[in-house]
Design a protein around this motif. Structure first.
Motif, PDB file in Angstrom:
ATOM      1  N   LEU A  99       0.839  -1.192   0.000  1.00  0.00           N
ATOM      2  CA  LEU A  99       0.000   0.000   0.000  1.00  0.00           C
ATOM      3  C   LEU A  99       0.876   1.246   0.000  1.00  0.00           C
ATOM      4  O   LEU A  99       1.742   1.426   0.863  1.00  0.00           O
ATOM      5  N   VAL A 100       0.652   2.101  -0.990  1.00  0.00           N
ATOM      6  CA  VAL A 100       1.458   3.309  -1.169  1.00  0.00           C
ATOM      7  C   VAL A 100       0.569   4.535  -0.984  1.00  0.00           C
ATOM      8  O   VAL A 100      -0.541   4.606  -1.522  1.00  0.00           O
ATOM      9  N   LEU A 101       1.057   5.509  -0.205  1.00  0.00           N
ATOM     10  CA  LEU A 101       0.336   6.765  -0.014  1.00  0.00           C
ATOM     11  C   LEU A 101       0.495   7.617  -1.269  1.00  0.00           C
ATOM     12  O   LEU A 101       1.606   7.986  -1.636  1.00  0.00           O
ATOM     13  N   VAL A 102      -0.618   7.930  -1.933  1.00  0.00           N
ATOM     14  CA  VAL A 102      -0.545   8.748  -3.144  1.00  0.00           C
ATOM     15  C   VAL A 102      -0.978  10.191  -2.893  1.00  0.00           C
ATOM     16  O   VAL A 102      -0.627  11.083  -3.666  1.00  0.00           O
ATOM     17  N   ASN A 103      -1.743  10.424  -1.829  1.00  0.00           N
ATOM     18  CA  ASN A 103      -2.135  11.775  -1.443  1.00  0.00           C
ATOM     19  C   ASN A 103      -2.346  11.847   0.062  1.00  0.00           C
ATOM     20  O   ASN A 103      -2.776  10.870   0.687  1.00  0.00           O
ATOM     21  N   GLY A 104      -2.046  13.015   0.622  1.00  0.00           N
ATOM     22  CA  GLY A 104      -2.371  13.279   2.013  1.00  0.00           C
ATOM     23  C   GLY A 104      -2.866  14.709   2.161  1.00  0.00           C
ATOM     24  O   GLY A 104      -2.354  15.623   1.500  1.00  0.00           O
ATOM     25  N   PHE A 105      -3.868  14.908   3.001  1.00  0.00           N
ATOM     26  CA  PHE A 105      -4.457  16.236   3.209  1.00  0.00           C
ATOM     27  C   PHE A 105      -4.727  16.452   4.691  1.00  0.00           C
ATOM     28  O   PHE A 105      -5.252  15.558   5.368  1.00  0.00           O
ATOM     29  N   ASN A 106      -4.406  17.623   5.202  1.00  0.00           N
ATOM     30  CA  ASN A 106      -4.852  18.042   6.520  1.00  0.00           C
ATOM     31  C   ASN A 106      -6.179  18.771   6.329  1.00  0.00           C
ATOM     32  O   ASN A 106      -6.246  20.002   6.290  1.00  0.00           O
ATOM     33  N   GLY A 107      -7.229  17.999   6.175  1.00  0.00           N
ATOM     34  CA  GLY A 107      -8.544  18.564   5.885  1.00  0.00           C
ATOM     35  C   GLY A 107      -9.608  17.495   6.027  1.00  0.00           C
ATOM     36  O   GLY A 107      -9.320  16.354   6.397  1.00  0.00           O
ATOM     37  N   ASN A 108     -10.837  17.868   5.709  1.00  0.00           N
ATOM     38  CA  ASN A 108     -11.990  16.981   5.888  1.00  0.00           C
ATOM     39  C   ASN A 108     -12.675  16.730   4.549  1.00  0.00           C
ATOM     40  O   ASN A 108     -12.921  17.671   3.778  1.00  0.00           O
ATOM     41  N   LEU A 109     -12.981  15.477   4.265  1.00  0.00           N
ATOM     42  CA  LEU A 109     -13.701  15.116   3.043  1.00  0.00           C
ATOM     43  C   LEU A 109     -15.188  15.430   3.233  1.00  0.00           C
ATOM     44  O   LEU A 109     -15.833  14.871   4.114  1.00  0.00           O
ATOM     45  N   ILE A 110     -15.735  16.347   2.411  1.00  0.00           N
ATOM     46  CA  ILE A 110     -17.126  16.768   2.613  1.00  0.00           C
ATOM     47  C   ILE A 110     -18.032  16.477   1.416  1.00  0.00           C
ATOM     48  O   ILE A 110     -19.252  16.586   1.538  1.00  0.00           O
ATOM     49  N   GLU A 111     -17.447  16.095   0.270  1.00  0.00           N
ATOM     50  CA  GLU A 111     -18.301  15.826  -0.892  1.00  0.00           C
ATOM     51  C   GLU A 111     -17.542  14.990  -1.915  1.00  0.00           C
ATOM     52  O   GLU A 111     -16.315  15.082  -2.033  1.00  0.00           O
ATOM     53  N   ARG A 112     -18.318  14.177  -2.644  1.00  0.00           N
ATOM     54  CA  ARG A 112     -17.760  13.333  -3.708  1.00  0.00           C
ATOM     55  C   ARG A 112     -18.615  13.511  -4.952  1.00  0.00           C
ATOM     56  O   ARG A 112     -19.837  13.426  -4.883  1.00  0.00           O
ATOM     57  N   LYS A 113     -17.961  13.755  -6.101  1.00  0.00           N
ATOM     58  CA  LYS A 113     -18.681  14.005  -7.340  1.00  0.00           C
ATOM     59  C   LYS A 113     -18.177  13.084  -8.444  1.00  0.00           C
ATOM     60  O   LYS A 113     -16.969  12.791  -8.516  1.00  0.00           O
ATOM     61  N   LYS A 114     -19.073  12.647  -9.307  1.00  0.00           N
ATOM     62  CA  LYS A 114     -18.667  11.843 -10.450  1.00  0.00           C
ATOM     63  C   LYS A 114     -17.814  12.684 -11.395  1.00  0.00           C
ATOM     64  O   LYS A 114     -18.045  13.874 -11.569  1.00  0.00           O
ATOM     65  N   SER A 115     -16.841  12.020 -12.009  1.00  0.00           N
ATOM     66  CA  SER A 115     -15.969  12.706 -12.972  1.00  0.00           C
ATOM     67  C   SER A 115     -15.976  11.945 -14.286  1.00  0.00           C
ATOM     68  O   SER A 115     -16.674  10.943 -14.440  1.00  0.00           O
ATOM     69  N   THR A 116     -15.169  12.387 -15.220  1.00  0.00           N
ATOM     70  CA  THR A 116     -15.075  11.714 -16.517  1.00  0.00           C
ATOM     71  C   THR A 116     -14.152  10.498 -16.444  1.00  0.00           C
ATOM     72  O   THR A 116     -14.043   9.740 -17.395  1.00  0.00           O
ATOM     73  N   THR A 117     -13.459  10.317 -15.314  1.00  0.00           N
ATOM     74  CA  THR A 117     -12.591   9.157 -15.128  1.00  0.00           C
ATOM     75  C   THR A 117     -13.226   8.232 -14.089  1.00  0.00           C
ATOM     76  O   THR A 117     -14.269   8.530 -13.517  1.00  0.00           O
ATOM     77  N   LYS A 118     -12.588   7.106 -13.814  1.00  0.00           N
ATOM     78  CA  LYS A 118     -13.125   6.185 -12.801  1.00  0.00           C
ATOM     79  C   LYS A 118     -12.802   6.655 -11.386  1.00  0.00           C
ATOM     80  O   LYS A 118     -13.256   6.061 -10.413  1.00  0.00           O
ATOM     81  N   TYR A 119     -12.031   7.739 -11.283  1.00  0.00           N
ATOM     82  CA  TYR A 119     -11.727   8.329  -9.980  1.00  0.00           C
ATOM     83  C   TYR A 119     -12.539   9.608  -9.814  1.00  0.00           C
ATOM     84  O   TYR A 119     -12.391  10.553 -10.592  1.00  0.00           O
ATOM     85  N   ASP A 120     -13.379   9.639  -8.805  1.00  0.00           N
ATOM     86  CA  ASP A 120     -14.293  10.762  -8.618  1.00  0.00           C
ATOM     87  C   ASP A 120     -13.559  12.015  -8.172  1.00  0.00           C
ATOM     88  O   ASP A 120     -12.473  11.961  -7.592  1.00  0.00           O
ATOM     89  N   ASP A 121     -14.185  13.164  -8.428  1.00  0.00           N
ATOM     90  CA  ASP A 121     -13.694  14.425  -7.882  1.00  0.00           C
ATOM     91  C   ASP A 121     -14.025  14.486  -6.397  1.00  0.00           C
ATOM     92  O   ASP A 121     -15.060  13.977  -5.957  1.00  0.00           O
ATOM     93  N   LEU A 122     -13.153  15.116  -5.628  1.00  0.00           N
ATOM     94  CA  LEU A 122     -13.345  15.246  -4.189  1.00  0.00           C
ATOM     95  C   LEU A 122     -13.389  16.712  -3.796  1.00  0.00           C
ATOM     96  O   LEU A 122     -12.620  17.530  -4.325  1.00  0.00           O
ATOM     97  N   ILE A 123     -14.279  17.046  -2.869  1.00  0.00           N
ATOM     98  CA  ILE A 123     -14.295  18.372  -2.263  1.00  0.00           C
ATOM     99  C   ILE A 123     -13.751  18.219  -0.850  1.00  0.00           C
ATOM    100  O   ILE A 123     -14.294  17.469  -0.030  1.00  0.00           O
ATOM    101  N   ILE A 124     -12.658  18.920  -0.579  1.00  0.00           N
ATOM    102  CA  ILE A 124     -11.999  18.836   0.726  1.00  0.00           C
ATOM    103  C   ILE A 124     -12.039  20.207   1.394  1.00  0.00           C
ATOM    104  O   ILE A 124     -11.772  21.237   0.761  1.00  0.00           O
ATOM    105  N   ARG A 125     -12.403  20.201   2.658  1.00  0.00           N
ATOM    106  CA  ARG A 125     -12.562  21.442   3.426  1.00  0.00           C
ATOM    107  C   ARG A 125     -11.338  21.667   4.313  1.00  0.00           C
ATOM    108  O   ARG A 125     -10.952  20.783   5.100  1.00  0.00           O
ATOM    109  N   PHE A 126     -10.733  22.853   4.178  1.00  0.00           N
ATOM    110  CA  PHE A 126      -9.567  23.228   4.965  1.00  0.00           C
ATOM    111  C   PHE A 126      -9.911  24.438   5.829  1.00  0.00           C
ATOM    112  O   PHE A 126     -10.710  25.292   5.428  1.00  0.00           O
ATOM    113  N   GLY A 127      -9.284  24.514   6.988  1.00  0.00           N
ATOM    114  CA  GLY A 127      -9.444  25.688   7.839  1.00  0.00           C
ATOM    115  C   GLY A 127      -8.103  26.359   8.062  1.00  0.00           C
ATOM    116  O   GLY A 127      -7.100  25.678   8.326  1.00  0.00           O
TER     117      GLY A 127
END
Length: 216
Positions: free
Chosen positions: A131-159
């Motif tokens: 298992l390889v870490l491909v992304n890391g965020f100091n934030g909260n996942l608040i929404e997921r949207k379909k995209s044109t690829t098999k990987y969905d778009d993500l909305i991440i909330r930062f403060g």
């Protein structure tokens, strides 16, 4: 003679029905086993209350232990500094639709775990069995949207604090072929960024996320 032949025919017919029944049962069990660890992705807004969170895939504890994200020896789930392998601290999302977690997933980690001031998002993919870490965020996942690829778009909330005032930024990330990449800032303090300001704001906010180590 006729009755004997008739009896043999009935016996053969009965064996065929039995074999068919066993085959169907085996298929149902296999399908049930697959469904136990494979779920459809839920799109739209995401809200996570860790005190009510549950593990639903059956793979979560093994994955946490593989990554050494949790303390297997923890006797309860009360100490975030030594987090137990518990849904009170961790939530999993499949990275791809209708797949198990084994080879790719999004991991949301509660704030206060190991002293973190924010929630964390870690995205993993398995490469050559690891298992390889491909992304890391100091934030909260608040929404997921379909995209044109098999990987969905993500909305991440930062403060982020600016002159003692806390501001929140809802940012859109899209898959670039190997990992998630910042695309735009959609909202600031839950107010839409106006189109005429978006380009300039995107530059500044992306710079802030990078320099303040919101991305890792």
């Amino acid at each position: 003679m006729k009755s004997r032949i008739f009896g043999i025919v009935i016996l053969i017919f009965g064996l065929i029905l039995l074999a068919y029944s066993i085959m169907n049962k085996s298929e149902e069990e296999e399908e049930g086993s697959s469904n136990a660890t494979s779920k459809d992705v839920e799109y739209g807004k995401i809200s996570t209350e860790f005190n009510q969170n549950k593990f639903t895939y059956g793979e979560e504890v093994d994955l946490l232990q593989e990554l050494k994200e949790c303390d297997s020896a923890a006797v309860n789930d009360k100490d975030p500094l030594k987090p137990a392998c518990s849904p009170r601290f961790f939530r999993f999302f499949p990275l791809e639709n209708n797949t198990t977690l084994k080879n790719s997933f999004i991991l949301l980690i509660k704030s206060t775990v190991r002293g973190s001031e924010t929630r964390k998002i870690k995205i993993f993919k398995r490469e050559k069995g690891v298992l390889v870490l491909v992304n890391g965020f100091n934030g909260n996942l608040i929404e997921r949207k379909k995209s044109t690829t098999k990987y969905d778009d993500l909305i991440i909330r930062f403060g982020n604090r600016f002159k003692n005032t806390l501001y929140h930024y809802n940012c859109l990330f899209s898959w670039n072929g190997s990992q998630y990449q910042f695309k735009s800032c959609e909202d600031i303090d839950d107010r839409k960024v106006k189109t005429e300001f978006k380009d300039s704001m995107n530059i500044e906010i992306k710079k802030m996320l990078e320099t303040e180590h919101y991305l890792f």
